[in-house]
Design a protein around this motif. Structure first.
Motif, mmCIF file in Angstrom:
data_model
loop_
_atom_site.group_PDB
_atom_site.id
_atom_site.type_symbol
_atom_site.label_atom_id
_atom_site.label_comp_id
_atom_site.label_asym_id
_atom_site.label_seq_id
_atom_site.Cartn_x
_atom_site.Cartn_y
_atom_site.Cartn_z
ATOM 1 N N LYS A 1 1.000 -1.219 0.081
ATOM 2 C CA LYS A 1 0.099 -0.060 0.051
ATOM 3 C C LYS A 1 0.820 1.385 -0.109
ATOM 4 C CE LYS A 1 -3.935 -2.097 2.096
ATOM 5 N NZ LYS A 1 -4.924 -2.303 0.435
ATOM 6 N N TYR B 1 0.819 4.179 -2.954
ATOM 7 C CA TYR B 1 0.550 5.576 -2.838
ATOM 8 C C TYR B 1 1.822 6.470 -3.312
ATOM 9 C CZ TYR B 1 -4.117 4.740 -0.681
ATOM 10 O OH TYR B 1 -5.189 4.413 -0.407
ATOM 11 N N TYR C 1 0.960 9.262 -6.016
ATOM 12 C CA TYR C 1 0.996 10.544 -5.366
ATOM 13 C C TYR C 1 2.566 10.759 -4.906
ATOM 14 C CZ TYR C 1 -3.945 9.439 -4.828
ATOM 15 O OH TYR C 1 -5.419 9.397 -5.127
ATOM 16 N N PHE D 1 3.385 13.920 -2.641
ATOM 17 C CA PHE D 1 3.035 13.914 -1.225
ATOM 18 C C PHE D 1 4.194 13.314 -0.324
ATOM 19 C CE2 PHE D 1 -1.665 12.792 -1.550
ATOM 20 C CZ PHE D 1 -1.965 13.837 -2.261
ATOM 21 N N LYS E 1 2.176 11.368 4.589
ATOM 22 C CA LYS E 1 0.975 11.420 3.791
ATOM 23 C C LYS E 1 0.910 9.929 3.289
ATOM 24 C CE LYS E 1 -0.531 16.200 3.030
ATOM 25 N NZ LYS E 1 -0.841 17.117 2.028
ATOM 26 N N HIS E 2 1.752 9.310 2.761
ATOM 27 C CA HIS E 2 1.577 8.191 2.327
ATOM 28 C C HIS E 2 1.422 7.229 3.409
ATOM 29 C CE1 HIS E 2 4.640 9.506 -0.937
ATOM 30 N NE2 HIS E 2 3.254 9.514 -1.456
ATOM 31 N N ALA F 1 -0.214 7.886 6.131
ATOM 32 C CA ALA F 1 -1.382 8.145 6.733
ATOM 33 C C ALA F 1 -2.687 7.550 5.671
ATOM 34 C CB ALA F 1 -1.666 9.610 6.732
ATOM 35 N N MET F 2 -2.374 7.609 4.269
ATOM 36 C CA MET F 2 -3.376 7.115 3.492
ATOM 37 C C MET F 2 -3.074 5.807 3.527
ATOM 38 S SD MET F 2 -2.604 9.644 0.388
ATOM 39 C CE MET F 2 -3.413 8.925 -0.800
ATOM 40 N N LEU G 1 -5.132 4.789 6.702
ATOM 41 C CA LEU G 1 -6.543 4.927 6.484
ATOM 42 C C LEU G 1 -7.287 3.716 5.629
ATOM 43 C CD1 LEU G 1 -9.272 6.594 6.606
ATOM 44 C CD2 LEU G 1 -8.323 7.725 4.573
ATOM 45 N N GLU G 2 -6.409 3.357 4.637
ATOM 46 C CA GLU G 2 -6.951 2.218 3.712
ATOM 47 C C GLU G 2 -7.423 0.908 4.479
ATOM 48 O OE1 GLU G 2 -6.445 0.071 -0.321
ATOM 49 O OE2 GLU G 2 -5.098 1.801 -0.127
#
Length: 108
Positions: free
Chosen positions: A40, A44, A48, A51, A55-56, A58-59, A62-63
């Motif tokens: 994941k 990311y 992105y 980023f 942020k990677h 965090a994303m 979140l997923e």
């Protein structure tokens, strides 16, 4: 859990090594989880690149949290158990006496 059921493993996540003491039967789950995190994060990073690393992470978190919550919702059997209890009560009422109106029970 006693010590003979525990083991020490080292997981490599995002090029960092994480030592853990886990239950032996959970080893493959931990290794698969580490691979999933790396997958994941890398996805990311590709999607992105502008980023930050934070942020990677965090994303990816979140997923993973979303997937976890979705699975919990799917595995929640409480509504089914409540309905089964209700149906059981209805069946008991039908069995206990002829004074119970079947049409009334079907309307529920």
């Amino acid at each position: 859990m006693d010590d003979k059921n525990k083991m020490r493993i080292h997981l490599l996540i995002d090029n960092d090594r994480y030592p853990l003491i886990i239950a032996r039967e959970d080893e493959q789950l931990y290794r698969d989880a580490a691979k999933q995190i790396d997958y994941k994060l890398n996805r990311y990073r590709r999607e992105y690149p502008e980023f930050s690393a934070m942020k990677h992470w965090a994303m990816a978190a979140l997923e993973l949290a979303f997937e976890n919550m979705s699975l919990k919702d799917r595995n929640d059997t409480r509504p089914l158990m409540d309905k089964l209890k209700e149906l059981g009560k209805d069946i008991d009422q039908c069995i206990k006496g002829p004074e119970n109106d079947t049409e009334q029970l079907l309307e529920k």
